[in-house]
Design an enzyme around this catalytic site. Sequence first.
Site, PDB file in Angstrom:
ATOM      1  N   CYS A 195      -1.843 -14.492   0.011  1.00 49.24           N
ATOM      2  CA  CYS A 195      -1.029 -13.519  -0.716  1.00 49.24           C
ATOM      3  C   CYS A 195      -0.861 -14.044  -2.138  1.00 49.24           C
ATOM      4  CB  CYS A 195       0.332 -13.386  -0.027  1.00 49.24           C
ATOM      5  SG  CYS A 195       1.485 -12.307  -0.888  1.00 49.24           S
ATOM      6  N   HIS A 232      -4.510  -7.270  -0.479  1.00 46.38           N
ATOM      7  CA  HIS A 232      -4.614  -5.914   0.085  1.00 46.38           C
ATOM      8  C   HIS A 232      -5.765  -5.123  -0.555  1.00 46.38           C
ATOM      9  CE1 HIS A 232      -0.568  -6.618   1.667  1.00 46.38           C
ATOM     10  NE2 HIS A 232      -0.620  -5.468   2.318  1.00 46.38           N
ATOM     11  N   GLU A 237       0.036  -0.320   3.597  1.00 49.92           N
ATOM     12  CA  GLU A 237       0.875  -0.701   4.744  1.00 49.92           C
ATOM     13  C   GLU A 237       1.229   0.516   5.587  1.00 49.92           C
ATOM     14  OE1 GLU A 237       2.210  -3.830   5.855  1.00 49.92           O
ATOM     15  OE2 GLU A 237       0.671  -4.622   4.520  1.00 49.92           O
ATOM     16  N   CYS A 278      -4.898  -9.173  -5.468  1.00 45.57           N
ATOM     17  CA  CYS A 278      -3.954  -8.931  -4.365  1.00 45.57           C
ATOM     18  C   CYS A 278      -4.837  -8.784  -3.139  1.00 45.57           C
ATOM     19  CB  CYS A 278      -3.159  -7.645  -4.612  1.00 45.57           C
ATOM     20  SG  CYS A 278      -2.263  -7.059  -3.146  1.00 45.57           S
ATOM     21  N   ASP A 329       0.639 -13.687   4.951  1.00 45.78           N
ATOM     22  CA  ASP A 329       0.718 -12.622   3.932  1.00 45.78           C
ATOM     23  C   ASP A 329       1.993 -11.814   4.189  1.00 45.78           C
ATOM     24  OD1 ASP A 329      -0.111 -10.966   1.751  1.00 45.78           O
ATOM     25  OD2 ASP A 329      -0.808  -9.468   3.164  1.00 45.78           O
ATOM     26  N   SER A 330       2.384 -11.053   3.170  1.00 49.82           N
ATOM     27  CA  SER A 330       3.533 -10.165   3.342  1.00 49.82           C
ATOM     28  C   SER A 330       3.224  -9.086   4.388  1.00 49.82           C
ATOM     29  CB  SER A 330       3.860  -9.490   2.012  1.00 49.82           C
ATOM     30  OG  SER A 330       2.744  -8.724   1.600  1.00 49.82           O
TER      31      SER A 330
END
Length: 269
Positions: free
Chosen positions: A70, A196, A162, A194, A7-8
């Site tokens: 992701c 997240h 984040e 997403c 993932d990012s």
Amino acid sequence: MAVGIFDSGLGGLTVLDAAQKRLPDVDFLYYADSAHAPYGVRTPEDIYQLTRKAVHDLWNRGCDLVILACNTASAAALRRMQEEGVPPGKRVLGVFVPLIEALTERQWGDNSPPREVSVQNVALFATPATVASRAFQRELAFRAIGVDIEAQACGGVVDAIEEGDLILAEALVRSHVDALKRKMPYPQAAILGCTHYPLMEKAFQDALGAEVKVFSQGNLVAESLADYLQRHPNMLGTGAGGYLTTGKPATVSDRATQFLRRKIEFRAA
Ligand code: DGL
């Protein structure tokens, strides 16, 4: 032996956590490209180049199978990587299909023609890049007819998560749900597109109302990974498991520990 999860940043941990619970005997090597997160505001070319580099790194570390946990990377890079050809014995898979199959009430790999399903009005919450790609709509059109998807690009939510600012993330979720409801007042289902966003699932559910069924990817991807590994037991790889980041390991470890409520230690990629 390890399966790679990419993932990012921290979002893929929602997939990793579900996969670890579903497959306790499998090792996972998690890769967070924290130095370049968020991906969702980058160009498709940029996302492709960053994703490609990280996936090759995981392959080189012994992972034969890499899951793009992701949506933004799945939307911008997966098809291009598969089309250009992956090295022998290696595979890369995304996270869209298990979710679309659940939404359209399909069993794994049911490739029968598109048909009517029980939901008609679906809200999609995703990053600006995923929304712009229209990848969800494309995958859905292969499987269902008569479904109206209203997409909301949720700017700022990934950055806030984040940075560990969950109060800001929650306020942003509420305002994005309000914006969606102005366009589609009564969605029957909502996709958290997403990885997240499941970290804010309660905020989404509260803002949407209890009558809206919220779909997120963790358990669905874990189930389809279990199914895949049963059919391809040779894809467990050779490398060791663990947690890698291109960002600051101490900071990323603290946030991951906070989100998963267990000690997670990242090291430099
Ligand atoms: N978790 C990523 C996704 O599923 C977040 C993308 C980003 O870094 O903006 O889309």
